[in-house]
Design a protein around this motif. Structure first.
Motif, short mmCIF file in Angstrom:
data_model
loop_
_atom_site.label_atom_id
_atom_site.label_comp_id
_atom_site.label_asym_id
_atom_site.label_seq_id
_atom_site.Cartn_x
_atom_site.Cartn_y
_atom_site.Cartn_z
N VAL A 66 128.54 83.99 87.28
CA VAL A 66 128.24 84.92 86.18
C VAL A 66 127.39 84.22 85.11
CG1 VAL A 66 129.26 86.19 84.25
CG2 VAL A 66 130.24 86.41 86.54
N LEU A 67 127.77 82.99 84.75
CA LEU A 67 127.01 82.27 83.73
C LEU A 67 125.58 82.00 84.20
CD1 LEU A 67 129.63 79.67 82.40
CD2 LEU A 67 128.95 81.86 81.41
N GLY A 68 125.42 81.65 85.48
CA GLY A 68 124.08 81.41 86.03
C GLY A 68 123.20 82.66 85.95
N GLU A 69 123.80 83.80 86.29
CA GLU A 69 123.05 85.06 86.25
C GLU A 69 122.74 85.48 84.81
OE1 GLU A 69 125.33 87.87 88.45
OE2 GLU A 69 125.17 86.74 90.34
N LEU A 70 123.68 85.19 83.89
CA LEU A 70 123.44 85.50 82.48
C LEU A 70 122.29 84.67 81.92
CD1 LEU A 70 127.04 85.86 80.98
CD2 LEU A 70 125.24 87.59 80.98
N ILE A 71 122.23 83.40 82.32
CA ILE A 71 121.14 82.53 81.88
C ILE A 71 119.81 83.10 82.36
CG2 ILE A 71 120.06 80.27 82.20
CD1 ILE A 71 122.88 79.06 82.25
N GLN A 72 119.76 83.45 83.64
CA GLN A 72 118.51 83.95 84.21
C GLN A 72 118.09 85.28 83.58
OE1 GLN A 72 118.57 84.36 88.46
NE2 GLN A 72 116.42 84.92 88.60
N SER A 73 119.02 86.21 83.47
CA SER A 73 118.67 87.54 82.97
C SER A 73 118.32 87.49 81.48
CB SER A 73 119.82 88.52 83.21
OG SER A 73 120.99 88.09 82.53
N SER A 74 119.07 86.71 80.70
CA SER A 74 118.80 86.65 79.25
C SER A 74 117.50 85.92 78.98
CB SER A 74 119.96 85.97 78.51
OG SER A 74 120.18 84.65 79.00
N PHE A 75 117.18 84.91 79.80
CA PHE A 75 115.91 84.18 79.62
C PHE A 75 114.73 85.12 79.90
CE2 PHE A 75 112.40 81.61 81.26
CZ PHE A 75 112.22 80.71 80.21
N VAL A 76 114.79 85.82 81.02
CA VAL A 76 113.70 86.74 81.38
C VAL A 76 113.57 87.84 80.33
CG1 VAL A 76 112.94 88.46 83.06
CG2 VAL A 76 113.89 86.27 83.85
N GLU A 77 114.69 88.39 79.90
CA GLU A 77 114.66 89.47 78.90
C GLU A 77 114.02 89.00 77.60
OE1 GLU A 77 117.88 92.00 76.24
OE2 GLU A 77 118.49 91.22 78.22
N THR A 78 114.38 87.80 77.15
CA THR A 78 113.84 87.28 75.89
C THR A 78 112.37 86.96 76.01
OG1 THR A 78 116.01 86.32 75.36
CG2 THR A 78 114.11 85.50 74.13
N VAL A 79 111.97 86.38 77.14
CA VAL A 79 110.56 86.06 77.36
C VAL A 79 109.71 87.33 77.29
CG1 VAL A 79 108.93 85.40 79.18
CG2 VAL A 79 110.85 83.91 78.63
N GLN A 80 110.21 88.39 77.92
CA GLN A 80 109.46 89.65 77.91
C GLN A 80 109.43 90.26 76.51
OE1 GLN A 80 111.52 91.90 80.92
NE2 GLN A 80 110.34 91.00 82.61
N LYS A 81 110.56 90.22 75.84
CA LYS A 81 110.65 90.79 74.50
C LYS A 81 109.75 90.06 73.51
CE LYS A 81 114.00 91.99 70.89
NZ LYS A 81 115.43 91.94 70.49
N GLU A 82 109.73 88.74 73.59
CA GLU A 82 108.93 87.91 72.67
C GLU A 82 107.50 87.74 73.14
OE1 GLU A 82 110.03 86.70 69.78
OE2 GLU A 82 112.03 87.56 70.07
N GLN A 83 107.18 88.31 74.30
CA GLN A 83 105.83 88.23 74.87
C GLN A 83 105.38 86.76 75.04
OE1 GLN A 83 103.45 90.76 72.26
NE2 GLN A 83 103.84 92.51 73.59
N LEU A 84 106.28 85.98 75.58
CA LEU A 84 105.98 84.57 75.85
C LEU A 84 105.45 84.42 77.27
CD1 LEU A 84 109.23 83.03 74.31
CD2 LEU A 84 106.96 83.09 73.26
N ARG A 85 104.67 83.37 77.49
CA ARG A 85 104.12 83.08 78.83
C ARG A 85 104.55 81.68 79.24
NH1 ARG A 85 98.25 83.52 79.85
NH2 ARG A 85 97.99 82.37 77.89
N PRO A 86 105.74 81.54 79.84
CA PRO A 86 106.21 80.21 80.23
C PRO A 86 105.30 79.56 81.26
CG PRO A 86 108.01 81.80 80.28
CD PRO A 86 106.74 82.58 80.15
N ALA A 87 105.03 78.28 81.05
CA ALA A 87 104.24 77.50 82.01
C ALA A 87 105.22 76.60 82.76
CB ALA A 87 103.18 76.67 81.29
N GLY A 88 105.88 77.16 83.76
CA GLY A 88 106.89 76.40 84.48
C GLY A 88 108.28 76.82 84.07
N GLY A 89 109.28 76.31 84.78
CA GLY A 89 110.67 76.66 84.52
C GLY A 89 111.23 75.98 83.29
N PRO A 90 112.34 76.52 82.75
CA PRO A 90 112.94 75.95 81.55
C PRO A 90 113.90 74.79 81.88
CG PRO A 90 114.13 77.91 82.17
CD PRO A 90 113.00 77.78 83.16
N ARG A 91 114.13 73.96 80.88
CA ARG A 91 115.16 72.93 80.98
C ARG A 91 116.38 73.46 80.22
NH1 ARG A 91 112.70 69.44 78.51
NH2 ARG A 91 113.82 69.25 76.53
#
Length: 439
Positions: A66-91
């Motif tokens: 559950v925590l792994g899925e929350l990390i993934q979904s919240s990261f994607v949601e925030t990136v889209q909301k903030e209109q960020l363009r990640p260059a590679g995966g997060p640490r």
């Protein structure tokens, strides 16, 4: 869920996310309940295993899922909301994940740079061209003859152009130095393979001679431990051979695929091939100069993660090309500068693709595929393979799109035409003969 995004540097961002404990616990509980009907435990009927037993058996594992899925979904949601363009995966670092408490983590990542291109009208690009004359054709034919050289023993002293078989041992301050010795080494005198004085010192020697050469390594020699150092080579001449070039006859023509038409047909075939190579070299030169001007005019901050990925690709390509897998790995800093330039150029070309709204031209893609396939025994089979392999076709499409971008940019820049000799055109820009030496 509480989210904050902090700017650490021009390209680095840190996202901090906090998820209420009840949100995490409810998801864990819901997933555990869904497992009850499928859980089998000795002593309990199917579907009747108590919740506490399921929680004891799978609670920790489910919580991690559950925590792994929350990390993934919240990261994607925030990136889209903030209109960020990640260059590679997060640490990702978890700062709080104990049961019953709010779950909190941070994700540090790089983003693509914002690029504002210098107006193309301000760029000046050099467009070189060349013509093929009879002397160029003669020079190529002579090189083709040298490819078919056969060597015959010479009953005379060695001359420039001869091939000598030799063994040598190099010493510095009386001690043998690494890489300075060889046995049965074939050397063509005048080829420039060795350090200055080595080959000229063997001119006039004969089989069985044992000359001693007192030489000095060049000051700019690549091995700094030998640069500028005086050394002595003990040499033994084991054989001298003279080159015999083939005649321009039907046997020679046939060896290059020309079975009819004699010398005229052969020379026409050579010239046609030279024209194809000239076209490729000309385009490569123009593209290279254009890309140089783009990089110079548009300094780009490059994400370090993309540089590291490019270095990995370059090392892998080199190992595939050479067939050598370095056990300890190659020093990555050898590739850093070129990798950074490649990534910067890729980003700039990407911006130009967006600005031009270009798409890969299907006809040019087909032409490039057919060109690749023409060198195979069954071209149609190769063509079908390209079009049935999405990954391979995509690489061709990207190459075509890059060419289209070059054409589009050239229409909008100042182009300076310059004619150079064919021989110069066919040299790699910026390349220089590599001086080799017995070391």
């Amino acid at each position: 869920m509480q989210v904050s995004v902090d700017k650490i540097s021009d390209l680095e961002r840190k996202m901090t996310v906090q998820v209420p404990a009840e949100d995490v616990d409810s998801q864990v509980e819901e997933r555990l309940k869904s497992m009850v009907p499928r859980t089998k435990v000795h002593g309990f009927r199917p579907g009747k295993v108590p919740m506490r037993v399921v929680r004891q058996m799978y609670g920790k594992q489910v919580r991690e899922e559950v925590l792994g899925e929350l990390i993934q979904s919240s990261f994607v949601e925030t990136v889209q909301k903030e209109q960020l363009r990640p260059a590679g995966g997060p640490r990702v670092e978890r700062s709080q994940d104990a049961p019953g408490e709010a779950f909190e983590y941070s994700a540090t990542f790089e983003v693509y740079p914002e690029i504002e291109l210098t107006p193309l009208e301000e760029l000046e690009v050099k467009r070189v061209s060349a013509e093929i004359n009879d002397a160029d054709v003669d020079r190529v034919v002579e090189n083709m003859r040298r490819q078919r050289t056969r060597w015959e023993p010479a009953e005379r002293p060695a001359e420039e152009g001869d091939r000598v078989a030799l063994s040598f041992e190099g010493r510095m301050d009386g001690e043998i130095f690494p890489g300075g010795s060889a046995d049965d080494y074939p050397l063509i005198l005048g080829s420039g393979q060795m350090i200055p004085g080595f080959e000229s010192g063997l001119t006039g020697t004969s089989t069985g001679d044992q000359p001693t050469l007192d030489l000095t390594f060049p000051d700019d020699y690549t091995n700094q431990e030998l640069a500028g150092k005086a050394v002595q080579f003990a040499v033994e001449i084991k054989g001298v051979s003279t080159p015999i070039l083939p005649d321009l006859d039907d046997t020679f023509f046939t060896s290059f695929g020309v079975e009819e038409g004699g010398k005229d047909e052969f020379l026409d075939s050579v010239k046609q091939n030279m024209m194809r190579e000239l076209e490729q070299a000309t385009r490569g030169r123009v593209k290279g100069d254009l890309f140089d001007r783009l990089v110079e005019a548009n300094p780009v901050a490059v994400p370090q993660g993309l540089i590291e990925e490019e270095i990995d690709r370059m090392i892998e390509q080199m190992q595939e090309r050479t067939g050598v897998k370095a056990k300890s790995g190659l020093p990555r800093d050898l590739f850093t500068e070129q990798a950074q330039r490649r990534v910067a150029l890729s980003l700039l070309v990407g911006e130009l693709v967006k600005a031009s709204e270009l798409k890969p031209d299907a006809e040019r893609v087909r032409q490039m595929v057919e060109s690749h396939a023409s060198g195979y025994e069954n071209p149609e089979e190769v063509i079908n393979w390209f079009y049935s392999n999405r990954e391979q076709l995509s690489s061709v499409e990207m190459a075509v799109l890059e060419d289209q971008v070059v054409d589009w940019v050239l229409e909008r820049t100042k182009v300076v035409d310059e004619q150079i000799p064919f021989e110069e055109m066919m040299k790699q820009p910026g390349s220089a003969p590599v001086e080799e030496a017995p070391a």
